[in-house]
Design a protein around this motif. Structure first.
Motif, PDB file in Angstrom:
ATOM      1  N   ASP A   1      30.636  30.708  43.206  1.00  0.00           N
ATOM      2  CA  ASP A   1      31.870  31.175  43.933  1.00  0.00           C
ATOM      3  C   ASP A   1      31.847  32.728  44.143  1.00  0.00           C
ATOM      4  OD1 ASP A   1      32.962  28.508  44.086  1.00  0.00           O
ATOM      5  OD2 ASP A   1      33.782  28.737  42.228  1.00  0.00           O
ATOM      6  N   LEU A   2      31.620  33.281  42.813  1.00  0.00           N
ATOM      7  CA  LEU A   2      31.936  34.796  42.871  1.00  0.00           C
ATOM      8  C   LEU A   2      30.909  35.484  43.602  1.00  0.00           C
ATOM      9  CD1 LEU A   2      33.100  34.600  39.299  1.00  0.00           C
ATOM     10  CD2 LEU A   2      34.480  35.522  41.297  1.00  0.00           C
ATOM     11  N   ASN A   3      29.603  35.031  43.838  1.00  0.00           N
ATOM     12  CA  ASN A   3      28.524  35.533  44.479  1.00  0.00           C
ATOM     13  C   ASN A   3      28.587  35.180  46.030  1.00  0.00           C
ATOM     14  OD1 ASN A   3      27.181  36.947  42.236  1.00  0.00           O
ATOM     15  ND2 ASN A   3      26.387  35.069  41.706  1.00  0.00           N
ATOM     16  N   GLY A   4      29.436  34.320  46.336  1.00  0.00           N
ATOM     17  CA  GLY A   4      29.819  34.005  47.770  1.00  0.00           C
ATOM     18  C   GLY A   4      30.704  34.718  48.510  1.00  0.00           C
ATOM     19  N   SER A   5      31.180  34.302  49.445  1.00  0.00           N
ATOM     20  CA  SER A   5      32.124  35.308  50.049  1.00  0.00           C
ATOM     21  C   SER A   5      33.267  35.510  49.616  1.00  0.00           C
ATOM     22  CB  SER A   5      32.373  34.584  51.677  1.00  0.00           C
ATOM     23  OG  SER A   5      33.313  33.436  51.599  1.00  0.00           O
ATOM     24  N   LEU A   6      34.200  36.517  49.950  1.00  0.00           N
ATOM     25  CA  LEU A   6      35.596  37.084  49.344  1.00  0.00           C
ATOM     26  C   LEU A   6      36.571  36.097  49.842  1.00  0.00           C
ATOM     27  CD1 LEU A   6      36.978  39.319  47.836  1.00  0.00           C
ATOM     28  CD2 LEU A   6      37.305  40.350  50.089  1.00  0.00           C
ATOM     29  N   ASP A   7      36.275  35.445  51.026  1.00  0.00           N
ATOM     30  CA  ASP A   7      37.398  34.623  51.826  1.00  0.00           C
ATOM     31  C   ASP A   7      37.277  33.330  50.931  1.00  0.00           C
ATOM     32  OD1 ASP A   7      38.203  36.319  53.640  1.00  0.00           O
ATOM     33  OD2 ASP A   7      36.519  35.447  55.140  1.00  0.00           O
ATOM     34  N   GLY A   8      35.981  32.801  50.677  1.00  0.00           N
ATOM     35  CA  GLY A   8      35.927  31.793  49.548  1.00  0.00           C
ATOM     36  C   GLY A   8      36.489  31.836  48.397  1.00  0.00           C
ATOM     37  N   VAL A   9      36.480  33.008  47.358  1.00  0.00           N
ATOM     38  CA  VAL A   9      37.207  33.202  46.513  1.00  0.00           C
ATOM     39  C   VAL A   9      38.920  33.149  46.635  1.00  0.00           C
ATOM     40  CG1 VAL A   9      37.801  34.787  44.736  1.00  0.00           C
ATOM     41  CG2 VAL A   9      35.571  34.349  45.221  1.00  0.00           C
TER      42      VAL A   9
ATOM     43  N   ALA B   1      48.060  37.894  35.894  1.00  0.00           N
ATOM     44  CA  ALA B   1      46.509  37.188  35.891  1.00  0.00           C
ATOM     45  C   ALA B   1      46.148  37.751  34.590  1.00  0.00           C
ATOM     46  CB  ALA B   1      45.810  37.453  36.828  1.00  0.00           C
ATOM     47  N   ILE B   2      45.402  37.002  33.816  1.00  0.00           N
ATOM     48  CA  ILE B   2      44.712  37.190  32.789  1.00  0.00           C
ATOM     49  C   ILE B   2      43.306  36.586  32.922  1.00  0.00           C
ATOM     50  CG2 ILE B   2      44.096  37.200  30.100  1.00  0.00           C
ATOM     51  CD1 ILE B   2      47.136  36.450  29.659  1.00  0.00           C
ATOM     52  N   PHE B   3      42.082  37.349  32.756  1.00  0.00           N
ATOM     53  CA  PHE B   3      40.887  37.195  32.916  1.00  0.00           C
ATOM     54  C   PHE B   3      39.922  36.685  31.870  1.00  0.00           C
ATOM     55  CE2 PHE B   3      41.915  39.608  36.459  1.00  0.00           C
ATOM     56  CZ  PHE B   3      41.869  39.014  37.559  1.00  0.00           C
ATOM     57  N   PHE B   4      39.245  35.624  31.802  1.00  0.00           N
ATOM     58  CA  PHE B   4      38.185  35.557  30.658  1.00  0.00           C
ATOM     59  C   PHE B   4      36.892  35.078  31.017  1.00  0.00           C
ATOM     60  CE2 PHE B   4      42.509  33.871  29.168  1.00  0.00           C
ATOM     61  CZ  PHE B   4      42.677  34.516  28.122  1.00  0.00           C
ATOM     62  N   LEU B   5      36.170  36.333  31.045  1.00  0.00           N
ATOM     63  CA  LEU B   5      34.731  36.232  31.724  1.00  0.00           C
ATOM     64  C   LEU B   5      33.614  35.696  30.802  1.00  0.00           C
ATOM     65  CD1 LEU B   5      33.280  37.540  33.955  1.00  0.00           C
ATOM     66  CD2 LEU B   5      32.875  39.753  32.476  1.00  0.00           C
TER      67      LEU B   5
ATOM     68  N   ARG C   1      52.372  28.347  34.513  1.00  0.00           N
ATOM     69  CA  ARG C   1      51.098  28.881  34.233  1.00  0.00           C
ATOM     70  C   ARG C   1      49.968  27.670  34.849  1.00  0.00           C
ATOM     71  NH1 ARG C   1      54.475  29.935  29.746  1.00  0.00           N
ATOM     72  NH2 ARG C   1      54.559  31.964  29.286  1.00  0.00           N
ATOM     73  N   THR C   2      48.695  28.164  34.973  1.00  0.00           N
ATOM     74  CA  THR C   2      47.853  27.432  35.758  1.00  0.00           C
ATOM     75  C   THR C   2      46.411  28.099  35.628  1.00  0.00           C
ATOM     76  OG1 THR C   2      47.124  26.025  37.392  1.00  0.00           O
ATOM     77  CG2 THR C   2      47.856  28.291  37.943  1.00  0.00           C
ATOM     78  N   LYS C   3      45.417  27.511  35.491  1.00  0.00           N
ATOM     79  CA  LYS C   3      43.967  28.084  35.393  1.00  0.00           C
ATOM     80  C   LYS C   3      43.170  28.105  36.586  1.00  0.00           C
ATOM     81  CE  LYS C   3      40.905  26.616  32.732  1.00  0.00           C
ATOM     82  NZ  LYS C   3      40.002  26.141  31.578  1.00  0.00           N
ATOM     83  N   VAL C   4      42.398  28.920  37.063  1.00  0.00           N
ATOM     84  CA  VAL C   4      41.464  28.626  38.181  1.00  0.00           C
ATOM     85  C   VAL C   4      40.005  28.989  37.659  1.00  0.00           C
ATOM     86  CG1 VAL C   4      40.738  29.489  40.423  1.00  0.00           C
ATOM     87  CG2 VAL C   4      43.132  29.546  39.686  1.00  0.00           C
ATOM     88  N   THR C   5      39.069  28.204  37.543  1.00  0.00           N
ATOM     89  CA  THR C   5      37.614  28.641  37.224  1.00  0.00           C
ATOM     90  C   THR C   5      36.914  28.957  38.579  1.00  0.00           C
ATOM     91  OG1 THR C   5      37.790  27.127  35.306  1.00  0.00           O
ATOM     92  CG2 THR C   5      35.792  27.573  36.029  1.00  0.00           C
ATOM     93  N   LEU C   6      36.098  29.829  38.373  1.00  0.00           N
ATOM     94  CA  LEU C   6      35.258  30.513  39.545  1.00  0.00           C
ATOM     95  C   LEU C   6      33.805  30.452  38.798  1.00  0.00           C
ATOM     96  CD1 LEU C   6      37.743  33.156  40.871  1.00  0.00           C
ATOM     97  CD2 LEU C   6      37.222  31.064  42.209  1.00  0.00           C
ATOM     98  N   THR C   7      33.140  29.736  39.549  1.00  0.00           N
ATOM     99  CA  THR C   7      31.751  29.686  38.984  1.00  0.00           C
ATOM    100  C   THR C   7      30.698  30.961  39.610  1.00  0.00           C
ATOM    101  OG1 THR C   7      30.794  28.491  40.989  1.00  0.00           O
ATOM    102  CG2 THR C   7      31.877  27.173  39.176  1.00  0.00           C
ATOM    103  N   SER C   8      29.747  31.153  39.118  1.00  0.00           N
ATOM    104  CA  SER C   8      28.859  32.348  39.428  1.00  0.00           C
ATOM    105  C   SER C   8      28.660  32.112  40.906  1.00  0.00           C
ATOM    106  CB  SER C   8      27.786  32.253  38.637  1.00  0.00           C
ATOM    107  OG  SER C   8      26.815  31.214  38.793  1.00  0.00           O
TER     108      SER C   8
ATOM    109  N   ILE D   1      35.342  40.071  38.278  1.00  0.00           N
ATOM    110  CA  ILE D   1      36.819  40.491  38.132  1.00  0.00           C
ATOM    111  C   ILE D   1      37.231  41.344  39.232  1.00  0.00           C
ATOM    112  CG2 ILE D   1      38.688  41.719  36.889  1.00  0.00           C
ATOM    113  CD1 ILE D   1      37.364  40.704  34.196  1.00  0.00           C
ATOM    114  N   GLU D   2      36.526  42.272  39.741  1.00  0.00           N
ATOM    115  CA  GLU D   2      36.656  43.230  40.840  1.00  0.00           C
ATOM    116  C   GLU D   2      36.921  42.464  42.191  1.00  0.00           C
ATOM    117  OE1 GLU D   2      37.896  46.425  42.037  1.00  0.00           O
ATOM    118  OE2 GLU D   2      36.231  47.043  40.484  1.00  0.00           O
ATOM    119  N   LYS D   3      36.027  41.215  42.153  1.00  0.00           N
ATOM    120  CA  LYS D   3      36.250  40.564  43.303  1.00  0.00           C
ATOM    121  C   LYS D   3      37.500  39.808  43.559  1.00  0.00           C
ATOM    122  CE  LYS D   3      32.857  37.999  46.480  1.00  0.00           C
ATOM    123  NZ  LYS D   3      31.664  37.615  46.429  1.00  0.00           N
ATOM    124  N   VAL D   4      37.907  39.045  42.341  1.00  0.00           N
ATOM    125  CA  VAL D   4      39.226  38.418  42.415  1.00  0.00           C
ATOM    126  C   VAL D   4      40.495  39.468  42.725  1.00  0.00           C
ATOM    127  CG1 VAL D   4      40.965  37.206  40.937  1.00  0.00           C
ATOM    128  CG2 VAL D   4      38.394  36.754  40.626  1.00  0.00           C
TER     129      VAL D   4
END
Length: 253
Positions: A232-240, A187-191, A223-230, A138-141
């Motif tokens: 994605d989230l372990n990759g670059s900040l620019d990619g997110v 934004a609402i996060f579902f981890l 309203r829309t949803k973005v799914t970020l995989t692990s 979440i911090e990365k987003v």
């Protein structure tokens, strides 16, 4: 007999003190500690010992919002204990913070509340405040929205949603190119263990007479949803940031 009566109303009764190894956590982390029970002036039976993870949230009631205590999670610690007069008993525990634990942002309080269920008596309770940092995903987003896309975090609130129950809502003011066509972004996060769902509500700025009607009828919110995989989230900040931008940019029209 008189001692039993006093204990039933809390005078000279058993006391409970939950002791945590630390008080700073992230969602999903294990919490270690012990429940210390000190017997009072009379022997007492304890049906159960439980710990609640608690916070406060806003709920709409009529035309106003009220603040209420919310139990995020209940943890059973022990059952059917007897605490003798003057006895001290320690019960170690290990519990896990749920992934949906909100972060301690703004003035949001979080605490563990320990209770002893003692028949025919006032139940002793103990309250231990904790701090929870946003999960690294979440911090990365948040970092991508603020430092790559120009949004500014304006408000964080814990609220009741008809669709999702109690959720932590992040409200952003648009900056940069988005200032010209967005009023705000929520934004609402579902981890989950291996991915993060980001629910976005995009509030578009009114454009012309048709836009004003849409805004008046709240039809300008999408309203829309973005799914970020692990991955994605372990990759670059620019990619997110790119994945978030691609989704938000759909609402430029």
């Amino acid at each position: 007999m008189f001692k039993k009566f006093l204990a039933s109303v809390g005078v000279g009764a058993a006391k409970v003190d939950t002791q945590l190894e630390k008080a700073q956590f992230v969602p999903g982390e294990d919490v270690h500690g012990k429940v210390v029970i000190k017997g009072g002036d009379v022997e007492q039976s304890i049906d159960s010992i439980h710990i609640f993870l608690m916070t406060e949230a806003l709920r709409e009631s009529g035309d106003k919002k009220i603040k209420e205590k919310v139990a995020i999670q209940k943890y059973p610690i022990a059952h059917q204990e007897t605490i003798k007069e003057g006895e001290t008993k320690e019960i170690p525990f290990s519990i896990q913070l749920p992934y949906h634990t909100p972060a301690s942002l703004g003035r949001l309080p979080l605490w563990f509340e320990t209770g002893l269920d003692i028949p025919m008596a006032l139940d002793p309770e103990d309250r231990d405040p904790i701090k929870v940092s946003p999960h690294p995903y979440i911090e990365k987003v948040l970092d991508a929205l603020e430092n790559r896309l120009g949004f500014r975090l304006r408000e964080v609130e814990m609220e009741y949603s008809k669709h999702f129950g109690y959720v932590q809502e992040f409200e952003f003011a648009p900056g940069g190119e988005y200032r010209s066509y967005l009023d705000e972004l929520e934004a609402i996060f579902f981890l989950k263990e291996n991915h993060l769902d980001v629910m976005l509500e995009v509030d578009r700025r009114a454009r012309g007479l048709g836009g004003l009607f849409a805004e008046a009828l709240e039809m300008d919110e999408s309203r829309t949803k973005v799914t970020l995989t692990s991955e994605d989230l372990n990759g670059s900040l620019d990619g997110v940031a790119r994945k978030l931008q691609q989704t938000i940019d759909q609402f430029k029209q």
